[in-house]
Design an enzyme around this catalytic site. Structure first.
Site, PDB file in Angstrom:
ATOM      1  N   HIS A 180      -6.975  -5.949  -0.850  1.00  0.00           N
ATOM      2  CA  HIS A 180      -5.899  -4.987  -0.636  1.00  0.00           C
ATOM      3  C   HIS A 180      -4.924  -5.512   0.409  1.00  0.00           C
ATOM      4  O   HIS A 180      -5.246  -5.566   1.598  1.00  0.00           O
ATOM      5  CB  HIS A 180      -6.462  -3.636  -0.199  1.00  0.00           C
ATOM      6  N   ASP A 183     -16.744 -16.505 -13.368  1.00  0.00           N
ATOM      7  CA  ASP A 183     -15.830 -17.407 -12.681  1.00  0.00           C
ATOM      8  C   ASP A 183     -15.150 -18.375 -13.640  1.00  0.00           C
ATOM      9  O   ASP A 183     -13.929 -18.577 -13.596  1.00  0.00           O
ATOM     10  CB  ASP A 183     -16.610 -18.173 -11.603  1.00  0.00           C
ATOM     11  N   SER A 230       0.832  -1.200   0.000  1.00  0.00           N
ATOM     12  CA  SER A 230       0.000   0.000   0.000  1.00  0.00           C
ATOM     13  C   SER A 230       0.870   1.255   0.000  1.00  0.00           C
ATOM     14  O   SER A 230       1.705   1.425  -0.878  1.00  0.00           O
ATOM     15  CB  SER A 230      -0.963  -0.034   1.188  1.00  0.00           C
ATOM     16  N   ASP A 276     -11.741 -18.482 -16.920  1.00  0.00           N
ATOM     17  CA  ASP A 276     -10.344 -18.913 -16.934  1.00  0.00           C
ATOM     18  C   ASP A 276     -10.231 -20.418 -17.105  1.00  0.00           C
ATOM     19  O   ASP A 276      -9.142 -20.975 -17.018  1.00  0.00           O
ATOM     20  CB  ASP A 276      -9.644 -18.471 -15.654  1.00  0.00           C
ATOM     21  N   ASP A 323      -8.466  -5.960  -5.528  1.00  0.00           N
ATOM     22  CA  ASP A 323      -8.165  -4.850  -4.619  1.00  0.00           C
ATOM     23  C   ASP A 323      -9.269  -3.794  -4.703  1.00  0.00           C
ATOM     24  O   ASP A 323      -9.563  -3.287  -5.786  1.00  0.00           O
ATOM     25  CB  ASP A 323      -6.822  -4.229  -4.996  1.00  0.00           C
ATOM     26  N   ASP A 375     -14.226 -22.103  -9.630  1.00  0.00           N
ATOM     27  CA  ASP A 375     -13.650 -22.295  -8.298  1.00  0.00           C
ATOM     28  C   ASP A 375     -13.932 -21.138  -7.354  1.00  0.00           C
ATOM     29  O   ASP A 375     -13.326 -21.030  -6.294  1.00  0.00           O
ATOM     30  CB  ASP A 375     -12.140 -22.487  -8.423  1.00  0.00           C
TER      31      ASP A 375
END
Length: 516
Positions: free
Chosen positions: A444, A261, A193, A264, A407, A268
């Site tokens: 994050h 989902d 950060s 890819d 994030d 999962d």
């Protein structure tokens, strides 16, 4: 002859081993109180017994985000001090050094948000691993949510922007050498950060400070991030009709997951390739009589979410100012987009440092004129340009970047853009010294839908030691969650399932070029 060689080899090995034996007595640690470091005053030096450390009481306005257990810390020499490179500087720092088992190496750590206190919790991991470690408050004392420390104090903004971590590093190296009787073998910096931005700033402004740097989710460029966060919170708080509750964000997140989902190749619960996701928010619109619930979206809520994904744009030119957030981040976005205005660090920045107006109204912000104003005032102090790291890489030093695709505070594409710009400048040999790992489902600095735990310090340390860049990083779930591991590949490669074996085991994935 063989005996003589053996004896000689044994003596040499013993001598080398002695080089790593620290000066561990309490008297030697206490003597560091008198060490002479330019414009620096040592306020405490003493050995802390195993399990005995307790952090100082927090100053007003500083609260710990969660309880931290220091009871498992080994014995260490603790040195506290403050650096005063200018008349208005008070950069406080601490250095912790193992009284036994020192690795010969040093790890610097950074801050969060606007800093304001020493990050003791971040010093635990390096110390436990045998590193000497140091942290700083970056030049002021107060809440990390408050930027007001720099109002009327340009030197304090410089201390926060770049000078604080450097002063900490210079002092720490001198103190470590005085305690152990020799300089460090290797210096590393690892943080997330604001700490990630500080990591990039160290590489840019002080390329000789560290041999290897791990910058996770760097809050950079800071001015752009402030503008982007203002845009995000304004999208849902400019009027009551646009407001989105945490429950509604969670509903949207589940809908996006259900749709994207498997893009890819694996179902999962993780959106591993958010750039494949083309979810249509309009599909969640309430019926004609619907007024908005946590199970559907009103027209203003749809518009607000689209603005959040898009990111701020200049109203005059239409140009993008800062990236928006990625599909998959909705479950965490309520952190900054479910209130009635900007989150505290952003509100304080514009109110106290840009407009100098305690009554400033976030709805009045001009995303053309006021962005230019903020950049002119602070950009050169707090922002790191990808064009400024040439000297760092020319010396063969390493930069490990990482960022979670989900994030909700620092848009992931900021790291992609920075890495891409850096990589474009470097010749092939130097390009081998920087890597970016984008972690699917990670929030994050941690959390999120996917596994995210990995040893950043060990990764950058091994890279510096061997010269071999990591070909993949294996991340896992935290200890309190189910067992799950995944490989994370160097950007732009992606992890692809081999077609057999559990999707909860990293060994069943390989790194491949993106399929889009």
């Amino acid at each position: 002859m063989n005996r003589r060689r053996f004896a000689c080899g044994f003596v040499m090995a013993a001598a080398l081993a002695l080089l790593h034996v620290p000066k561990a007595s309490a008297a030697e640690c206490a003597s560091l109180k008198d060490i002479g470091i330019p414009h620096t005053r040592i306020t405490f030096a003493g050995v802390v017994a195993s399990g005995a450390f307790a952090p100082p009481a927090y100053a007003p306005g500083i609260t710990a985000s969660q309880p931290v257990d220091y009871s498992h810390l080994p014995s260490f020499c603790r040195v506290a001090g403050s650096s005063h490179p200018t008349a208005d500087s008070d950069i406080r720092f601490e250095v912790w050094m193992p009284t036994s088992g020192w690795s010969g190496k040093f790890v610097g750590v950074g801050n969060g948000a606007w800093a304001g206190s020493i990050t003791y919790a971040s010093m635990i991991e390096p110390l436990l691993k045998g590193y000497a470690t140091a942290a700083t408050d970056s030049g002021h004392q107060g809440s990390s949510l408050d930027a007001g420390f720099a109002a009327g104090h340009p030197e304090k903004l410089i201390d926060f922007g770049y000078r604080g971590p450097h002063e900490m590093t210079v002092a720490a190296k001198s103190i470590i050498q005085a305690f152990y009787g020799r300089p460090v073998d290797r210096s590393l910096f690892a943080s997330c950060s604001t700490g990630g931005r500080q990591a990039l700033m160290e590489a840019s402004r002080y390329p000789d400070d560290y041999d290897g740097i791990s910058a996770m989710a760097p809050a950079n460029p800071t001015v752009g991030l402030m503008v982007g966060s203002l845009w995000t919170s304004s999208a849902t708080s400019k009027d009551a009709a646009s407001r989105i509750s945490p429950a509604t964000f969670a509903f949207v997140h589940q809908a996006v997951l259900a749709d994207c989902d498997a893009n890819d190749g694996v179902s999962d619960g993780i959106i591993a390739a958010p750039d494949h996701c083309r979810f249509d928010l309009a599909s969640l619109r309430c019926g004609r009589t619907g007024n908005g619930t946590d199970r559907c979206l009103t027209k203003p809520q749809v518009a607000a979410l689209r603005a959040i994904y898009q990111g701020p744009r200049n109203p005059r030119t239409g140009a993008s100012i800062f990236p928006g957030f990625e599909p998959g981040s909705e479950g965490l976005l309520s952190i900054q987009a479910s209130g009635t205005g900007p989150i505290a660090p952003v509100l304080s920045y514009f109110r106290d440092l840009v407009f100098h107006d305690p009554q400033w109204d976030f709805r009045s912000f001009d995303y053309d004129r006021d962005v230019t104003r903020a950049l002119a005032a602070h950009g050169r102090v707090v922002d790191v340009s990808p064009t400024g790291l040439d000297e760092y890489f020319a010396a063969g030093r390493k930069l490990l970047m990482s960022h979670g695709w989900s994030d909700p505070l620092v848009p992931p594409m900021t790291s992609v853009h920075f890495y891409t710009a850096v990589n474009a400048r470097l010749e092939a040999k130097q390009a081998a010294n920087v890597r970016l790992f984008m972690i699917p489902g990670m929030g994050h600095c941690g959390g999120g839908d996917g596994p995210y735990v990995f040893d950043a310090i060990a990764t950058i340390d091994q890279w510096v030691a061997t010269g071999n860049a990591p070909r993949r990083i294996v991340v896992s779930n935290p200890p309190n969650a189910s067992d799950r591991t995944r490989p994370v590949c160097p950007y732009p490669q992606e992890a692809a399932h081999v077609g057999s074996g559990s999707t909860d085991e990293a060994k069943n994935f390989r790194c491949e070029a993106p399929r889009h």
